[in-house]
Design a protein around this motif. Structure first.
Motif, PDB file in Angstrom:
ATOM      1  N   VAL A  98      -8.009   5.517   3.149  1.00  0.00           N
ATOM      2  CA  VAL A  98      -8.596   5.630   1.806  1.00  0.00           C
ATOM      3  C   VAL A  98      -7.790   6.604   0.959  1.00  0.00           C
ATOM      4  O   VAL A  98      -7.479   6.328  -0.208  1.00  0.00           O
ATOM      5  CB  VAL A  98     -10.070   6.064   1.892  1.00  0.00           C
ATOM      6  CG1 VAL A  98     -10.638   6.321   0.497  1.00  0.00           C
ATOM      7  CG2 VAL A  98     -10.906   4.998   2.607  1.00  0.00           C
ATOM      8  N   ALA A  99      -7.460   7.754   1.543  1.00  0.00           N
ATOM      9  CA  ALA A  99      -6.667   8.739   0.798  1.00  0.00           C
ATOM     10  C   ALA A  99      -5.293   8.176   0.447  1.00  0.00           C
ATOM     11  O   ALA A  99      -4.728   8.488  -0.605  1.00  0.00           O
ATOM     12  CB  ALA A  99      -6.520  10.023   1.612  1.00  0.00           C
ATOM     13  N   GLY A 100      -4.759   7.313   1.307  1.00  0.00           N
ATOM     14  CA  GLY A 100      -3.438   6.762   1.079  1.00  0.00           C
ATOM     15  C   GLY A 100      -3.374   5.760  -0.064  1.00  0.00           C
ATOM     16  O   GLY A 100      -2.345   5.659  -0.729  1.00  0.00           O
ATOM     17  N   ILE A 101      -4.456   5.018  -0.296  1.00  0.00           N
ATOM     18  CA  ILE A 101      -4.430   4.035  -1.380  1.00  0.00           C
ATOM     19  C   ILE A 101      -4.884   4.635  -2.704  1.00  0.00           C
ATOM     20  O   ILE A 101      -4.752   4.002  -3.756  1.00  0.00           O
ATOM     21  CB  ILE A 101      -5.316   2.810  -1.054  1.00  0.00           C
ATOM     22  CG1 ILE A 101      -6.789   3.213  -0.933  1.00  0.00           C
ATOM     23  CG2 ILE A 101      -4.837   2.122   0.212  1.00  0.00           C
ATOM     24  CD1 ILE A 101      -7.720   2.037  -0.711  1.00  0.00           C
ATOM     25  N   ALA A 102      -5.407   5.862  -2.674  1.00  0.00           N
ATOM     26  CA  ALA A 102      -5.903   6.498  -3.903  1.00  0.00           C
ATOM     27  C   ALA A 102      -4.767   7.169  -4.659  1.00  0.00           C
ATOM     28  O   ALA A 102      -3.843   7.713  -4.047  1.00  0.00           O
ATOM     29  CB  ALA A 102      -6.965   7.537  -3.566  1.00  0.00           C
ATOM     30  N   PRO A 103      -4.810   7.145  -6.003  1.00  0.00           N
ATOM     31  CA  PRO A 103      -3.859   7.951  -6.775  1.00  0.00           C
ATOM     32  C   PRO A 103      -4.143   9.423  -6.532  1.00  0.00           C
ATOM     33  O   PRO A 103      -5.311   9.805  -6.308  1.00  0.00           O
ATOM     34  CB  PRO A 103      -4.153   7.551  -8.223  1.00  0.00           C
ATOM     35  CG  PRO A 103      -5.550   7.029  -8.208  1.00  0.00           C
ATOM     36  CD  PRO A 103      -5.754   6.400  -6.869  1.00  0.00           C
ATOM     37  N   PRO A 104      -3.136  10.291  -6.538  1.00  0.00           N
ATOM     38  CA  PRO A 104      -3.347  11.705  -6.218  1.00  0.00           C
ATOM     39  C   PRO A 104      -4.441  12.370  -7.044  1.00  0.00           C
ATOM     40  O   PRO A 104      -5.178  13.212  -6.536  1.00  0.00           O
ATOM     41  CB  PRO A 104      -1.972  12.336  -6.487  1.00  0.00           C
ATOM     42  CG  PRO A 104      -1.009  11.217  -6.272  1.00  0.00           C
ATOM     43  CD  PRO A 104      -1.709   9.986  -6.769  1.00  0.00           C
ATOM     44  N   PHE A 136      -8.418  -7.511  11.056  1.00  0.00           N
ATOM     45  CA  PHE A 136      -7.255  -8.394  10.903  1.00  0.00           C
ATOM     46  C   PHE A 136      -7.468  -9.427   9.800  1.00  0.00           C
ATOM     47  O   PHE A 136      -6.519  -9.817   9.121  1.00  0.00           O
ATOM     48  CB  PHE A 136      -6.965  -9.094  12.224  1.00  0.00           C
ATOM     49  CG  PHE A 136      -6.603  -8.146  13.342  1.00  0.00           C
ATOM     50  CD1 PHE A 136      -5.341  -7.569  13.386  1.00  0.00           C
ATOM     51  CD2 PHE A 136      -7.522  -7.807  14.314  1.00  0.00           C
ATOM     52  CE1 PHE A 136      -4.998  -6.681  14.406  1.00  0.00           C
ATOM     53  CE2 PHE A 136      -7.200  -6.920  15.329  1.00  0.00           C
ATOM     54  CZ  PHE A 136      -5.933  -6.354  15.373  1.00  0.00           C
ATOM     55  N   VAL A 137      -8.727  -9.847   9.624  1.00  0.00           N
ATOM     56  CA  VAL A 137      -9.009 -10.882   8.631  1.00  0.00           C
ATOM     57  C   VAL A 137      -9.042 -10.309   7.218  1.00  0.00           C
ATOM     58  O   VAL A 137      -8.504 -10.905   6.275  1.00  0.00           O
ATOM     59  CB  VAL A 137     -10.343 -11.586   8.951  1.00  0.00           C
ATOM     60  CG1 VAL A 137     -10.713 -12.587   7.853  1.00  0.00           C
ATOM     61  CG2 VAL A 137     -10.261 -12.287  10.299  1.00  0.00           C
ATOM     62  N   LEU A 138      -9.667  -9.137   7.036  1.00  0.00           N
ATOM     63  CA  LEU A 138      -9.864  -8.572   5.701  1.00  0.00           C
ATOM     64  C   LEU A 138      -8.978  -7.369   5.403  1.00  0.00           C
ATOM     65  O   LEU A 138      -8.402  -7.260   4.322  1.00  0.00           O
ATOM     66  CB  LEU A 138     -11.336  -8.165   5.526  1.00  0.00           C
ATOM     67  CG  LEU A 138     -12.381  -9.284   5.586  1.00  0.00           C
ATOM     68  CD1 LEU A 138     -13.779  -8.709   5.418  1.00  0.00           C
ATOM     69  CD2 LEU A 138     -12.107 -10.335   4.515  1.00  0.00           C
ATOM     70  N   VAL A 139      -8.881  -6.446   6.355  1.00  0.00           N
ATOM     71  CA  VAL A 139      -8.178  -5.189   6.080  1.00  0.00           C
ATOM     72  C   VAL A 139      -6.665  -5.367   6.139  1.00  0.00           C
ATOM     73  O   VAL A 139      -5.945  -4.883   5.260  1.00  0.00           O
ATOM     74  CB  VAL A 139      -8.636  -4.097   7.078  1.00  0.00           C
ATOM     75  CG1 VAL A 139      -7.830  -2.814   6.870  1.00  0.00           C
ATOM     76  CG2 VAL A 139     -10.131  -3.820   6.913  1.00  0.00           C
ATOM     77  N   ARG A 140      -6.178  -6.060   7.133  1.00  0.00           N
ATOM     78  CA  ARG A 140      -4.729  -6.181   7.315  1.00  0.00           C
ATOM     79  C   ARG A 140      -4.003  -6.773   6.110  1.00  0.00           C
ATOM     80  O   ARG A 140      -2.929  -6.275   5.737  1.00  0.00           O
ATOM     81  CB  ARG A 140      -4.444  -7.000   8.566  1.00  0.00           C
ATOM     82  CG  ARG A 140      -2.962  -7.074   8.932  1.00  0.00           C
ATOM     83  CD  ARG A 140      -2.797  -7.740  10.275  1.00  0.00           C
ATOM     84  NE  ARG A 140      -1.409  -7.801  10.698  1.00  0.00           N
ATOM     85  CZ  ARG A 140      -1.008  -8.212  11.893  1.00  0.00           C
ATOM     86  NH1 ARG A 140      -1.912  -8.587  12.784  1.00  0.00           N
ATOM     87  NH2 ARG A 140       0.265  -8.245  12.201  1.00  0.00           N
ATOM     88  N   PRO A 141      -4.544  -7.813   5.441  1.00  0.00           N
ATOM     89  CA  PRO A 141      -3.811  -8.350   4.282  1.00  0.00           C
ATOM     90  C   PRO A 141      -3.718  -7.384   3.097  1.00  0.00           C
ATOM     91  O   PRO A 141      -2.852  -7.556   2.233  1.00  0.00           O
ATOM     92  CB  PRO A 141      -4.640  -9.591   3.891  1.00  0.00           C
ATOM     93  CG  PRO A 141      -5.395  -9.959   5.125  1.00  0.00           C
ATOM     94  CD  PRO A 141      -5.707  -8.659   5.783  1.00  0.00           C
ATOM     95  N   LEU A 142      -4.592  -6.366   3.069  1.00  0.00           N
ATOM     96  CA  LEU A 142      -4.635  -5.463   1.920  1.00  0.00           C
ATOM     97  C   LEU A 142      -3.965  -4.122   2.175  1.00  0.00           C
ATOM     98  O   LEU A 142      -3.688  -3.377   1.241  1.00  0.00           O
ATOM     99  CB  LEU A 142      -6.088  -5.241   1.489  1.00  0.00           C
ATOM    100  CG  LEU A 142      -6.814  -6.500   0.991  1.00  0.00           C
ATOM    101  CD1 LEU A 142      -8.286  -6.201   0.764  1.00  0.00           C
ATOM    102  CD2 LEU A 142      -6.175  -7.005  -0.293  1.00  0.00           C
ATOM    103  N   LEU A 143      -3.733  -3.784   3.435  1.00  0.00           N
ATOM    104  CA  LEU A 143      -3.070  -2.526   3.771  1.00  0.00           C
ATOM    105  C   LEU A 143      -1.737  -2.824   4.425  1.00  0.00           C
ATOM    106  O   LEU A 143      -1.602  -3.794   5.172  1.00  0.00           O
ATOM    107  CB  LEU A 143      -3.929  -1.704   4.745  1.00  0.00           C
ATOM    108  CG  LEU A 143      -5.246  -1.142   4.208  1.00  0.00           C
ATOM    109  CD1 LEU A 143      -5.934  -0.329   5.296  1.00  0.00           C
ATOM    110  CD2 LEU A 143      -5.015  -0.273   2.985  1.00  0.00           C
TER     111      LEU A 143
END
Length: 410
Positions: free
Chosen positions: A324-330, A383-390
């Protein structure tokens, strides 16, 4: 040493992270009053269990906007100020509950407590993300979780001793622990620089970020599983003919496993796993542990099952918050983390209902096998939902951006 950009620190975490973890452990050591809110309402004012339940439910509902407020404050007035403000607010509300003279006053102060209860959480999580390199965030968040678990182990013992005297003192001691934590944070952590007034935050709204919303959805089910354990484990012990106190032993085993298992997160092969694989692996361990609960009869097999699911939780907790912290803008981490944190609020409302209904109508084995099945479904969803977005890479392989560090660095 003062630094102005993130530095990868594979061997040690910044001193400020450890100080924050210790401060929160002190706070957690005294954080045992809320579970006794209903009991206080019944014992002191003669309220019915239904009325006492409504008081507790009102507190729970109020914690949802509290977390959103905490995220916004963390990004607007700064992390340290938000932590201190939230802890001070908790202390005031809990002292008011201890001094309340009527059920209506308890209800009003319980709502007040709920509204300030989660303010410090997003700020604490954002502070860690600010100061720790992406490669070390999962370990830092796991350390934070371990500190809370260690404090929680002692909290139960204090609650058992003080609660026999007067339940109001639980709230007084909890207030004192909040103030002690606030003082430590105020004195030892440097003041961070919030977003300047009138400055527009970069990046999308957290509510429009598909990756965050997917993590919130899967995270809500993960939180539901974890909260069901907290709610249902003592009840399942009694349904199986054991003492409810045995649940306390198992919770202690879980806390010890969380603390002792921290070095595992530094193993090269484990740390190199991508986020979806790590989360799915944790879910499989959760499922294995809860399957053990369904069929184990003695305390030793139950303890072994507890170790297994606690290791799964160890793999999940730090990595998902790091994601979560990684996809957020600083400058938007506080709000991103607060939105994700709503998963625990949703689970706190649903888990008492789902756990008790399954236990009452289907029994202990059905409760834990259904919980294990949900964990396996969550493993597949990684694998179905998270993997395609991260990005399907480990934190070590991801790009490390140079970002301002407002606090916590040595």
């Amino acid at each position: 040493m003062t630094v102005t950009e993130v530095v990868v620190t594979r061997n040690r975490l910044p001193r400020g992270v450890w100080l924050l973890a210790v401060a929160r452990a002190v706070n957690r050591l005294g954080a045992f009053s809320v579970p006794f809110l209903a009991a206080l309402t019944v014992a002191r004012f003669g309220a019915s269990p239904v009325t006492a339940g409504l008081v507790t439910a009102a507190f729970g509902v109020a914690t949802i906007p509290s977390r959103l407020l905490g995220g916004r404050l963390a990004d607007r007035i700064g992390r340290r100020r938000s932590i201190v403000l939230g802890l001070a607010g908790c202390a005031v509300a809990q002292l008011a509950i201890a001094a309340a003279g009527t059920t209506w006053q308890v209800l009003a102060f319980a709502v007040l407590l709920g509204l300030v209860y989660e303010i410090y959480e997003p700020a604490s999580q954002a502070l860690i993300a600010d100061a720790v390199a992406p490669a070390d965030r999962a370990r830092a968040y796991s350390l934070f979780s371990a500190a809370l678990a260690a404090g929680g182990t002692g909290a139960g013992l204090i609650a058992a001793a003080v609660g026999r005297w007067d339940l109001r003192w639980l709230f007084v001691i909890d207030a004192a622990s909040c103030l002690a934590c606030a003082v430590v944070v105020r004195r030892v952590l440097p003041l961070d620089r919030p977003l300047r007034s009138g400055t527009r935050r970069d990046g999308p709204s957290p509510w429009r970020d598909r990756a965050l919303l997917v993590l919130l959805g899967t995270g809500t089910f993960y939180a539901l599983v974890f909260t069901q354990v907290t709610v249902a484990l003592p009840l399942s012990m009694t349904h199986s003919g054991r003492s409810a106190a045995d649940a306390g032993i198992l919770f202690t085993v879980s806390a010890v496993t969380t603390v002792a298992g921290q070095p595992l997160l530094r193993l090269g092969r484990l740390a190199a796993l991508s986020t979806p694989v790590m989360l799915a692996s944790g879910c499989v361990l959760l499922a294995a542990g809860f399957t053990g609960y369904a069929f184990a009869r003695g305390l030793v097999p139950l303890a072994v099952a507890t170790v297994v699911w606690s290791l799964g939780d160890l793999l999940i907790f730090g990595r998902v918050y790091a994601a979560v912290a990684g996809i957020a803008p600083p400058d938007g981490r506080g709000q991103y983390l607060s939105v994700y944190g709503l998963s625990w609020g949703f689970a706190g409302i649903a888990a008492p209902v789902t756990a008790t209904q399954i236990l009452q109508h289907a029994g202990v084995a059905a409760l834990w096998t259904s919980t294990a099945a949900l964990c396996l479904v969550l493993a597949v969803l990684q694998f179905v939902l998270v993997r395609p977005l991260l990005p399907d890479v480990s934190p070590d392989e991801g790009a490390v951006r140079a970002e301002p560090v407002p606090a916590l660095q040595d």
